[in-house]
Design an enzyme around this catalytic site. Structure first.
Site, short mmCIF file in Angstrom:
data_model
loop_
_atom_site.label_atom_id
_atom_site.label_comp_id
_atom_site.label_asym_id
_atom_site.label_seq_id
_atom_site.Cartn_x
_atom_site.Cartn_y
_atom_site.Cartn_z
N TYR A 46 47.37 24.12 -78.25
CA TYR A 46 47.28 25.43 -78.92
C TYR A 46 48.23 25.55 -80.12
O TYR A 46 48.02 26.40 -80.98
CB TYR A 46 47.63 26.59 -77.97
CG TYR A 46 46.68 26.81 -76.81
CD1 TYR A 46 45.48 26.12 -76.72
CD2 TYR A 46 46.99 27.73 -75.81
CE1 TYR A 46 44.63 26.33 -75.64
CE2 TYR A 46 46.14 27.95 -74.74
CZ TYR A 46 44.96 27.24 -74.65
OH TYR A 46 44.13 27.46 -73.60
N HIS A 104 44.71 20.25 -68.50
CA HIS A 104 43.88 21.21 -69.25
C HIS A 104 42.39 20.98 -69.01
O HIS A 104 41.64 21.93 -68.78
CB HIS A 104 44.20 21.07 -70.75
CG HIS A 104 43.84 22.25 -71.57
ND1 HIS A 104 44.46 22.56 -72.75
CD2 HIS A 104 42.91 23.22 -71.39
CE1 HIS A 104 43.94 23.66 -73.25
NE2 HIS A 104 42.98 24.07 -72.45
N1 NAP Z 1 41.93 26.41 -69.87
C1 NAP Z 1 41.09 26.50 -70.86
O1 NAP Z 1 40.28 25.59 -71.12
C2 NAP Z 1 41.08 27.74 -71.70
C3 NAP Z 1 40.01 28.03 -72.54
C4 NAP Z 1 40.03 29.22 -73.29
C5 NAP Z 1 41.12 30.08 -73.19
N2 NAP Z 1 42.16 29.77 -72.37
C6 NAP Z 1 43.34 30.68 -72.24
O2 NAP Z 1 42.83 31.97 -71.93
C7 NAP Z 1 43.33 32.92 -72.87
C8 NAP Z 1 42.31 34.02 -73.09
O3 NAP Z 1 41.05 33.49 -73.46
P1 NAP Z 1 40.40 33.78 -74.88
O4 NAP Z 1 41.48 34.02 -75.86
O5 NAP Z 1 39.47 32.70 -75.21
O6 NAP Z 1 39.51 35.07 -74.61
P2 NAP Z 1 39.76 36.61 -74.22
O7 NAP Z 1 41.15 36.89 -73.84
O8 NAP Z 1 38.65 36.94 -73.26
O9 NAP Z 1 39.42 37.37 -75.57
C9 NAP Z 1 40.29 37.38 -76.68
C10 NAP Z 1 39.49 37.97 -77.85
O10 NAP Z 1 39.08 39.29 -77.55
C11 NAP Z 1 39.62 40.22 -78.49
N3 NAP Z 1 40.19 41.33 -77.71
C12 NAP Z 1 41.37 41.34 -77.00
N4 NAP Z 1 41.55 42.52 -76.37
C13 NAP Z 1 40.49 43.27 -76.68
C14 NAP Z 1 40.11 44.59 -76.33
N5 NAP Z 1 40.87 45.34 -75.53
N6 NAP Z 1 38.93 45.06 -76.83
C15 NAP Z 1 38.16 44.31 -77.64
N7 NAP Z 1 38.47 43.03 -78.00
C16 NAP Z 1 39.62 42.53 -77.53
C17 NAP Z 1 40.67 39.48 -79.27
O11 NAP Z 1 40.66 39.86 -80.63
P3 NAP Z 1 41.97 40.56 -81.30
O12 NAP Z 1 43.03 39.48 -81.32
O13 NAP Z 1 41.48 40.94 -82.66
O14 NAP Z 1 42.32 41.73 -80.43
C18 NAP Z 1 40.24 38.02 -79.13
O15 NAP Z 1 39.32 37.70 -80.17
C19 NAP Z 1 43.61 32.07 -74.12
O16 NAP Z 1 44.49 32.72 -75.01
C20 NAP Z 1 44.19 30.84 -73.49
O17 NAP Z 1 45.55 31.05 -73.16
C21 NAP Z 1 42.15 28.64 -71.61
#
Ligand code: NAP
Length: 273
Positions: A46, A104
Site C-alpha cells: 500500500y 496478503h
Molecule cells: N486484503 C486485501 O486483499 C484487501 C483488499 C482491499 C482492501 N483491503 C483493506 O480494506 C480497506 C477497506 O477497503 P476499500 O478501501 O477497498 O473499500 P471500502 O472501505 O469499502 O470503501 C472505501 C471507499 O468508499 C468511500 N467511502 C468511505 N466512507 C464512505 C461513506 N460513509 N459514504 C460513501 N462513501 C464512502 C471512500 O471514498 P472517500 O475516501 O472519498 O470517502 C473510498 O473510495 C482498505 O483500505 C485496505 O486496508 C484489503
C-alpha cells in the site's frame, strides 16, 4: 456470535489505509485515531506503512493502545524473503513489532508451496516480530492445508472481501466455526451500498447511512470491519456505526440480499469457495 479466542485482542472496527498516502494520508489516519479507531490496517504493497507509524507517533496514544496489522506481499513469500521483508516493514512503520501479520494473498497460481510461506510466517511470531499471525484471501482448502502444516489455533484472522452486496457466506461460516476471525475488506463496498433497496429503509429507521448499516451488520455477525475514507466526516460516521444495534429481522433481511459479484478477483488468485 463469534467465540474466537483472539476476539478480545483485535479491535473489531479498524481503519483501512489503502490510498492513505503522504501528509493527507497521515492526517486521515490521525483523524481516525482521534475518532476512536484503535486498529490500523496496512500492507507492504500500500505504501502506507510509514504513514501509519507517523500518525501513531503524532497522536496522543501510546503505541500499545493501537493495534497495527500489516500484510506480506506476494513478492516476499519465497524461502528466505518473508522475515527480512517484515523487518523492513517494522522499520518503515517505526515499531519493534506489529500486532498482526497476514499473508496478503496466497502465492499467485500456487507457484510457491503453502508450506514455504506458512512456516516463515510462524517464524515471524516466534521471533517476536508480530503478536498474532493470520492470512487474507484464503479459501477453505487453503485454511485446511495451513492447519495441517502449522497446527491448530495459530491463524487468528482471515481478511476477505465481505459486505452486504457480497456476503461471502461459505468461507465466513467456515472461519466462524473454526475460531478464525473474519475481517471484512471493502466493508462498505466502496460506497456502492448507498441507495440499496434493502439497506436504505433500514438506514432510514435508524437515522443512519447505508454505509453505517453495512458496518453495523458486519460487527453484529461477529466480524471485524476495516472501512477507509479520506474524508473526516465519513471517517467519523463510519466509526459511529459501532453504536448501532440492528434487530434480528433487519439482520435477516440483509442475510437475504442476493449476492453480487466479487470485486477483487485477479486471474492468478485461488479457486474461490
Ligand atoms: N486484503 C486485501 O486483499 C484487501 C483488499 C482491499 C482492501 N483491503 C483493506 O480494506 C480497506 C477497506 O477497503 P476499500 O478501501 O477497498 O473499500 P471500502 O472501505 O469499502 O470503501 C472505501 C471507499 O468508499 C468511500 N467511502 C468511505 N466512507 C464512505 C461513506 N460513509 N459514504 C460513501 N462513501 C464512502 C471512500 O471514498 P472517500 O475516501 O472519498 O470517502 C473510498 O473510495 C482498505 O483500505 C485496505 O486496508 C484489503
Amino acid at each position: 456470535m463469534n467465540s474466537n479466542r483472539y476476539a478480545a485482542e483485535i479491535p473489531k472496527i479498524g481503519f483501512g489505509t489503502y490510498g492513505r498516502l503522504g501528509e493527507a494520508g497521515i492526517a486521515s489516519i490521525l483523524t481516525a485515531l482521534e475518532t476512536g479507531y484503535r486498529h490500523l490496517d496496512t500492507a507492504q504493497t500500500y505504501g502506507s506503512e510509514p504513514c501509519v507509524g507517523e500518525a501513531v507517533r503524532r497522536s496522543a496514544l501510546h503505541r500499545d493502545e493501537v493495534f497495527i496489522t500489516t500484510k506480506i506481499s506476494t513478492d516476499n513469500l519465497a524461502e528466505g524473503k518473508l522475515v527480512p521483508s517484515l523487518r523492513r516493514s517494522l522499520d518503515d512503520i517505526g515499531v519493534d513489532r506489529v500486532d498482526m501479520c497476514l499473508i496478503h494473498w496466497p502465492a499467485p497460481n500456487g507457484q510457491i508451496p503453502l508450506a514455504t510461506y506458512m512456516h516463515q510466517l510462524v517464524e515471524t511470531q516466534s521471533l517476536g516480530l508480530t503478536r498474532l499471525i493470520g492470512v487474507s484471501n484464503f479459501t477453505i482448502a487453503l485454511l485446511q492445508e495451513a492447519k495441517k502444516l502449522i497446527g491448530e489455533g495459530l491463524i487468528a484472522a482471515n481478511q476477505i472481501e465481505l459486505n452486504p452486496l457480497f456476503l461471502n457466506n461459505k468461507i465466513a461460516r467456515y472461519c466462524l466455526e473454526n475460531d478464525i476471525l473474519v475481517t471484512c475488506y471493502q466493508p462498505i463496498a466502496q460506497g456502492r451500498v448507498s441507495g440499496h433497496p434493502v439497506l436504505a429503509p433500514i438506514a432510514r429507521r435508524h437515522d443512519a447511512t447505508e454505509e453505517q448499516i453495512a458496518i453495523a451488520y458486519e460487527l453484529a455477525k461477529g466480524y471485524a470491519a476495516i472501512p477507509t475514507s479520506g474524508q473526516a466526516a465519513r471517517i467519523r460516521s463510519n466509526f459511529a456505526a459501532t453504536a448501532l444495534r440492528l434487530t434480528p429481522q433487519e439482520l435477516a433481511a440483509i442475510d437475504g440480499i442476493l449476492p453480487g459479484a466479487r470485486s477483487i478477483n485477479p486471474d492468478w488468485g485461488p479457486a474461490w469457495d
